[in-house]
Design a protein around this motif. Sequence first.
Motif, PDB file in Angstrom:
ATOM      1  N   PRO A   1     -15.361  -3.612 -29.034  1.00  0.00           N
ATOM      2  CA  PRO A   1     -14.657  -3.366 -28.157  1.00  0.00           C
ATOM      3  C   PRO A   1     -13.701  -1.562 -28.439  1.00  0.00           C
ATOM      4  CG  PRO A   1     -13.353  -4.545 -30.017  1.00  0.00           C
ATOM      5  CD  PRO A   1     -15.442  -4.403 -30.221  1.00  0.00           C
ATOM      6  N   ARG A   2     -13.308  -1.037 -27.185  1.00  0.00           N
ATOM      7  CA  ARG A   2     -12.687   0.046 -27.638  1.00  0.00           C
ATOM      8  C   ARG A   2     -11.098  -0.309 -27.571  1.00  0.00           C
ATOM      9  NH1 ARG A   2     -14.293   1.389 -21.074  1.00  0.00           N
ATOM     10  NH2 ARG A   2     -14.030  -1.028 -21.225  1.00  0.00           N
ATOM     11  N   PRO A   3     -10.905   0.535 -28.889  1.00  0.00           N
ATOM     12  CA  PRO A   3      -9.550   0.742 -29.546  1.00  0.00           C
ATOM     13  C   PRO A   3      -8.697   0.528 -27.956  1.00  0.00           C
ATOM     14  CG  PRO A   3     -10.691   1.623 -30.509  1.00  0.00           C
ATOM     15  CD  PRO A   3     -11.500   1.663 -29.212  1.00  0.00           C
ATOM     16  N   SER A   4      -7.254  -0.033 -28.186  1.00  0.00           N
ATOM     17  CA  SER A   4      -6.649   0.051 -27.567  1.00  0.00           C
ATOM     18  C   SER A   4      -6.645  -0.333 -25.531  1.00  0.00           C
ATOM     19  CB  SER A   4      -5.039   1.214 -27.025  1.00  0.00           C
ATOM     20  OG  SER A   4      -4.662   0.584 -28.370  1.00  0.00           O
ATOM     21  N   HIS A   5      -7.953  -1.196 -25.473  1.00  0.00           N
ATOM     22  CA  HIS A   5      -8.342  -1.605 -24.186  1.00  0.00           C
ATOM     23  C   HIS A   5      -8.263  -2.502 -24.301  1.00  0.00           C
ATOM     24  CE1 HIS A   5     -10.722  -0.238 -20.550  1.00  0.00           C
ATOM     25  NE2 HIS A   5     -10.648   1.060 -20.982  1.00  0.00           N
TER      26      HIS A   5
ATOM     27  N   ASP B   1     -10.348  13.994 -25.627  1.00  0.00           N
ATOM     28  CA  ASP B   1      -9.207  12.685 -25.803  1.00  0.00           C
ATOM     29  C   ASP B   1      -8.960  12.750 -24.897  1.00  0.00           C
ATOM     30  OD1 ASP B   1      -6.965  11.638 -26.997  1.00  0.00           O
ATOM     31  OD2 ASP B   1      -7.103  13.813 -28.553  1.00  0.00           O
TER      32      ASP B   1
ATOM     33  N   PRO C   1      -7.299   4.362 -22.712  1.00  0.00           N
ATOM     34  CA  PRO C   1      -7.749   4.735 -23.949  1.00  0.00           C
ATOM     35  C   PRO C   1      -9.227   5.146 -24.286  1.00  0.00           C
ATOM     36  CG  PRO C   1      -7.730   2.790 -22.842  1.00  0.00           C
ATOM     37  CD  PRO C   1      -6.689   4.448 -22.167  1.00  0.00           C
ATOM     38  N   SER C   2     -10.038   4.884 -22.672  1.00  0.00           N
ATOM     39  CA  SER C   2     -11.468   5.953 -23.281  1.00  0.00           C
ATOM     40  C   SER C   2     -11.698   7.311 -23.165  1.00  0.00           C
ATOM     41  CB  SER C   2     -11.994   5.616 -21.602  1.00  0.00           C
ATOM     42  OG  SER C   2     -11.985   3.915 -21.437  1.00  0.00           O
ATOM     43  N   ILE C   3     -11.796   7.690 -24.305  1.00  0.00           N
ATOM     44  CA  ILE C   3     -11.827   9.235 -25.170  1.00  0.00           C
ATOM     45  C   ILE C   3     -13.241   8.874 -26.328  1.00  0.00           C
ATOM     46  CG2 ILE C   3      -9.115   9.129 -25.820  1.00  0.00           C
ATOM     47  CD1 ILE C   3      -9.450   9.267 -28.230  1.00  0.00           C
TER      48      ILE C   3
ATOM     49  N   LEU D   1     -13.536  10.406 -27.826  1.00  0.00           N
ATOM     50  CA  LEU D   1     -13.703  11.111 -30.115  1.00  0.00           C
ATOM     51  C   LEU D   1     -14.460   9.947 -30.538  1.00  0.00           C
ATOM     52  CD1 LEU D   1     -10.096  12.780 -30.122  1.00  0.00           C
ATOM     53  CD2 LEU D   1     -12.591  14.317 -30.742  1.00  0.00           C
TER      54      LEU D   1
ATOM     55  N   GLN E   1     -13.826   7.302 -32.263  1.00  0.00           N
ATOM     56  CA  GLN E   1     -12.896   5.805 -32.948  1.00  0.00           C
ATOM     57  C   GLN E   1     -13.473   4.615 -33.816  1.00  0.00           C
ATOM     58  OE1 GLN E   1     -10.223   5.434 -29.615  1.00  0.00           O
ATOM     59  NE2 GLN E   1     -11.688   5.930 -28.938  1.00  0.00           N
ATOM     60  N   LYS E   2     -12.484   3.762 -34.788  1.00  0.00           N
ATOM     61  CA  LYS E   2     -13.387   2.663 -34.957  1.00  0.00           C
ATOM     62  C   LYS E   2     -13.480   1.287 -34.508  1.00  0.00           C
ATOM     63  CE  LYS E   2     -11.388   4.717 -39.510  1.00  0.00           C
ATOM     64  NZ  LYS E   2      -9.851   4.107 -40.747  1.00  0.00           N
ATOM     65  N   SER E   3     -14.671   1.101 -33.980  1.00  0.00           N
ATOM     66  CA  SER E   3     -14.440  -0.667 -33.788  1.00  0.00           C
ATOM     67  C   SER E   3     -14.951  -1.661 -34.059  1.00  0.00           C
ATOM     68  CB  SER E   3     -15.803  -0.806 -32.475  1.00  0.00           C
ATOM     69  OG  SER E   3     -15.339  -1.819 -31.765  1.00  0.00           O
ATOM     70  N   VAL E   4     -15.211  -2.515 -34.823  1.00  0.00           N
ATOM     71  CA  VAL E   4     -15.637  -3.157 -35.130  1.00  0.00           C
ATOM     72  C   VAL E   4     -16.730  -4.504 -34.332  1.00  0.00           C
ATOM     73  CG1 VAL E   4     -13.944  -4.713 -36.940  1.00  0.00           C
ATOM     74  CG2 VAL E   4     -14.052  -5.180 -34.276  1.00  0.00           C
TER      75      VAL E   4
ATOM     76  N   GLU F   1     -17.282  -3.676 -39.714  1.00  0.00           N
ATOM     77  CA  GLU F   1     -16.235  -2.167 -38.658  1.00  0.00           C
ATOM     78  C   GLU F   1     -17.304  -1.214 -38.338  1.00  0.00           C
ATOM     79  OE1 GLU F   1     -13.609  -0.653 -41.816  1.00  0.00           O
ATOM     80  OE2 GLU F   1     -12.591  -2.582 -41.062  1.00  0.00           O
TER      81      GLU F   1
END
Lengths: 338, 338, 338, 338
Positions: free
Chosen positions: D100-104, D179, D278-280, D282, D284-287, D294
């Motif tokens: 999953p994309r962060p903040s998405h 970004d 939210p899609s950048i 760079l 990012q940390k996901s799981v 992680e």
Amino acid sequence: MRNSIGTSVILTLFGESHGEAVGAVLDGLAPGMPVDEGYIALLLSKRRPAGAADTARREPDAFRIVSGVFNGMTTGAPLCILIPNTDVRSEDYAANAGLPRPSHADFTAHVKYDGFEDWRGGGHFSGRLTAAITAAGAILLNALERKGIDICSKVVECAGLKDESSFEEAVLKAKADGDSVGGIVRTEITGLEAGLGEPWFDSLEGALARAVFALGGVKGIEFGGGFALARMRGSQANDQFCVADGRIGTETNYSGGINGGISNGMPVVFNTAVKPTPSISLPQKSVNLETGAEATLEITGRHDPAIVRRISPVITAVTALVISDMLALRHGTDYLSE
Amino acid sequence: MRNSIGTSVILTLFGESHGEAVGAVLDGLAPGMPVDEGYIALLLSKRRPAGAADTARREPDAFRIVSGVFNGMTTGAPLCILIPNTDVRSEDYAANAGLPRPSHADFTAHVKYDGFEDWRGGGHFSGRLTAAITAAGAILLNALERKGIDICSKVVECAGLKDESSFEEAVLKAKADGDSVGGIVRTEITGLEAGLGEPWFDSLEGALARAVFALGGVKGIEFGGGFALARMRGSQANDQFCVADGRIGTETNYSGGINGGISNGMPVVFNTAVKPTPSISLPQKSVNLETGAEATLEITGRHDPAIVRRISPVITAVTALVISDMLALRHGTDYLSE
Amino acid sequence: MRNSIGTSVILTLFGESHGEAVGAVLDGLAPGMPVDEGYIALLLSKRRPAGAADTARREPDAFRIVSGVFNGMTTGAPLCILIPNTDVRSEDYAANAGLPRPSHADFTAHVKYDGFEDWRGGGHFSGRLTAAITAAGAILLNALERKGIDICSKVVECAGLKDESSFEEAVLKAKADGDSVGGIVRTEITGLEAGLGEPWFDSLEGALARAVFALGGVKGIEFGGGFALARMRGSQANDQFCVADGRIGTETNYSGGINGGISNGMPVVFNTAVKPTPSISLPQKSVNLETGAEATLEITGRHDPAIVRRISPVITAVTALVISDMLALRHGTDYLSE
Amino acid sequence: MRNSIGTSVILTLFGESHGEAVGAVLDGLAPGMPVDEGYIALLLSKRRPAGAADTARREPDAFRIVSGVFNGMTTGAPLCILIPNTDVRSEDYAANAGLPRPSHADFTAHVKYDGFEDWRGGGHFSGRLTAAITAAGAILLNALERKGIDICSKVVECAGLKDESSFEEAVLKAKADGDSVGGIVRTEITGLEAGLGEPWFDSLEGALARAVFALGGVKGIEFGGGFALARMRGSQANDQFCVADGRIGTETNYSGGINGGISNGMPVVFNTAVKPTPSISLPQKSVNLETGAEATLEITGRHDPAIVRRISPVITAVTALVISDMLALRHGTDYLSE
């Protein structure tokens, strides 16, 4: 609400008889419900004109699921189903444009929409839209079956006759006379839990009645003993309780499975009165909406001499919608796929 | 929606038979509508038990308008109307607690509310709540009258008899037998404009049916020719158009004033089937909900041997709610006071 | 909907400041929920004017549950709660009748309701109605607590100050000047499951915003990082995922616990901007609604120099309503008492 | 309601980013409204990716009106608008399926829909669906213009900058950095009558907020002075009345044209906070949703480094929906074509 029905599972209807397509959006479906296109096609085939006793219009009812299904399963997002119109002959209708057909929606549509309505083939009022209702309802009917709930509608009376073997003959006779007939459809829901429906304004009877009266041609509905109950005494009409196999039931089912607006665990049973198709070829009195003068109308298009057979699966479909919505509201949005 | 009905003019119902009060909130009322308390009292008096043919419970139905009225006129804010309960004898019911009455809501309420329901006198399911519906509906009925729209409900059949003079005798006979009877109420709406209602799910028939099935004891509804239409041919059943006084009408009214779900300007006519009151004093079979054993029930409280007379003004009241709501939706929120 | 909010759990509000009572009907409650009157009184006490920094109007907020509760538990039927008005001094308002107060609802109410509105003390627009919202919300807040969900609102800014110890002084200073101040309330919901809310029109943010903007004086709402996010880059604003104790969470919570309209399992956090009370005693420019001439208004009644403290429990209450409704819709009507 | 919004004029949304089409059904439209396809195309062009500062995905947004329009005018029946998907590259997404994309919405959709969601390109959560909202809203925006009501949204802040000429540079800079940036959109409604909106739960602020929060990326909304009001005194924040040209107005507009939830005749003004996309690109940390471990996510698809410009016409579109619905409810269903 207008063209929508439901609180948790919601159907929205659109389309016109002679436009590009008819269709429906089903929102609030549980994710993970299998969508069996063969099952949908089967229910659609039951409402499709078939033998000599139906309209000559032939449409394959090929449907397309535009959204809401991924890898054969519902996603939880709105499911849009489209049924393109193909066998369209607007010229049949053009001849009579401006002359409303008696007991049809032509006149009321004209008054309500101020002349802007799409009058071709009944437009948005056309029975053609019931294909979209049926396709959408089939998805839920299938889900209910997986829960052990069955909904079955059948013609129990046609042209005043109760013997099924005489129905087709009566319809063909009316057709030969340029006339039409009506009938009565009985619907039975079995396997339904007790406790569904609300007292007062969201009664199970009221919710089903609202859905069934959505269908053109329906002029009456009765649950269980219905109008006959009005002539009984309480001691006859009351369903005495009994216990069988450790389960509380009733000896009779004059209540049609519903008390105080709530299902009681017995089969839910209701009858729907369907009037004769208003489109007949015999000459009828109309008025010219432009001049306001009385006029004679002769309808030449292709029409059903009786819709009572074809409306049965549609009644089943709207019943499936109502029951699914109530179950989802009671048990949660994922209930139908659990 | 549950205990609410309406989109622009919305009624919300609350209360229990043996609680402090029953009541209703009417929201969406046009500001500046006169509220005539005498008119409300008059409609309430029609549903109140009166002669020997009704329940012995006597309640003045004294109502109090708690909000939404200022200087005798609606303000546009929600109108709350309260009817305190006074003549309450819970002990009549305590004896039979746990033994559901056949064809009553006791059993379904118990299943649905898991034993938490207020079972005294039917609780929230009690016919007593129709007083609140009637009071609220009266406000709108009065407003409709000022617009030239009349709604009238009358008993056209009781205990299977159609001669009005025989009704009371039939009811008293049933009462003497410890039994009850049902009947049929005919409702007629005159002065209604053409164009009200929607095709499909918000049809005028569907909206009225939903409202009427809210009332306990209703088991059927039919519009215009209703179930009899199912036995006619199209050539008989179709309402031929005619022009009279420059206005388009129809020669007959088998459609009950509605085509395609929309009013056509003719009187809207429907029949409601009311079953015999389920509370009778003859012994009946019940089950003990605690032990699950079959049991015999003997009801000793005060009950109506027939509710068909008393339900008539309530049908009128819910009809007024539905029509007001549709008019406000079509013509705007201030329409009813213009 | 108007004075109602909710789909499965529905609140309907009624009453006026200087009428008999304010109240609310809560429909769709699960049966079997304990109703703790002490808990309701406690939440009500938090919105009641208390110290010198609040209005001098003193009302005990004595409430009465009129329906829907039996033996201390919800029955599943609509719960009506009434709070009678007692300390009413309409004469304070009579002096200024016809002179709308700036930035108050007097003028818009007058235009909307055509002069029929109950103008005494703000009528239906009065902050007094938040007592009914708070009482109803308390019942659900209590139920949510039993489910491990906590909602807490606190003033984080008052009169532009962020140090809580300075708030009362700032308010008293404004009061001494015949003026008023505003502030910001932060609300935090903890223990909420992931998956609540819908994409698009029923987003958790949208549902909460609609509920919070119901309250007079609210002019802004932001979730998580809110307006500050508009000034960040994605790499700062994105909440990176992490796993702790086998549970997926995020390292930061700029999203305020919501993505795509749906709760993600982190605390839901939002800030509400509350404007300064519009009723101040300094002279202000108004217009005489009868003559249309400009006029000077001097308000002499008892008013709050700041409502930000008193609005906090009301924000908590509407938040409880929204969350309860969404939970009941997702998990079924009985969920809150399971 | 879920994917629907409105009471009298109702939009229902459907479709997925990588499915056959996205679309919307608009129900409750007045008959006889001209439907100008050029006007729809124009509003759509404003949300379409254009320059280097937008996503590289190029779609013509060719739309098709499937129903509800006849001879260029609305019929009063539901209008279905379809926008087929063409430039679809699901493989861009397949690589990251399960991360999953962060903040998405990826994570919340996964939890809510139990893995059955169409995850390709955001599926039903994709910004692509705003094309359908925009097309539908354009029809109403055009109708409102004919009534003298204008709605205009513009970016007033981007990447923390307020000088419009610096916006594109800031976006390109962020893009170069892999970004993204956010911004603030100001919307102004002029020509709106006083009296629109309801006290409490159907306030104009609440209705607009609910609609605007439907759009992904929105994290805050404020009306008039908004959050700044929380720091003012009443004497500054109150809008003093004045009379100009015989019309009552106010000297300032800190209220943003709304008091007590109801429009006051001044321009309605609100600001919307839009977070950075939210899609950048760079890391990012996901799981990993399958293993629970992680993981590092690197997004390679085509994305907007800022959606604040493209969201402006969509905010305009939903605003048009809300205002149209409220006007139709207040003045009747035919109002927008009168």
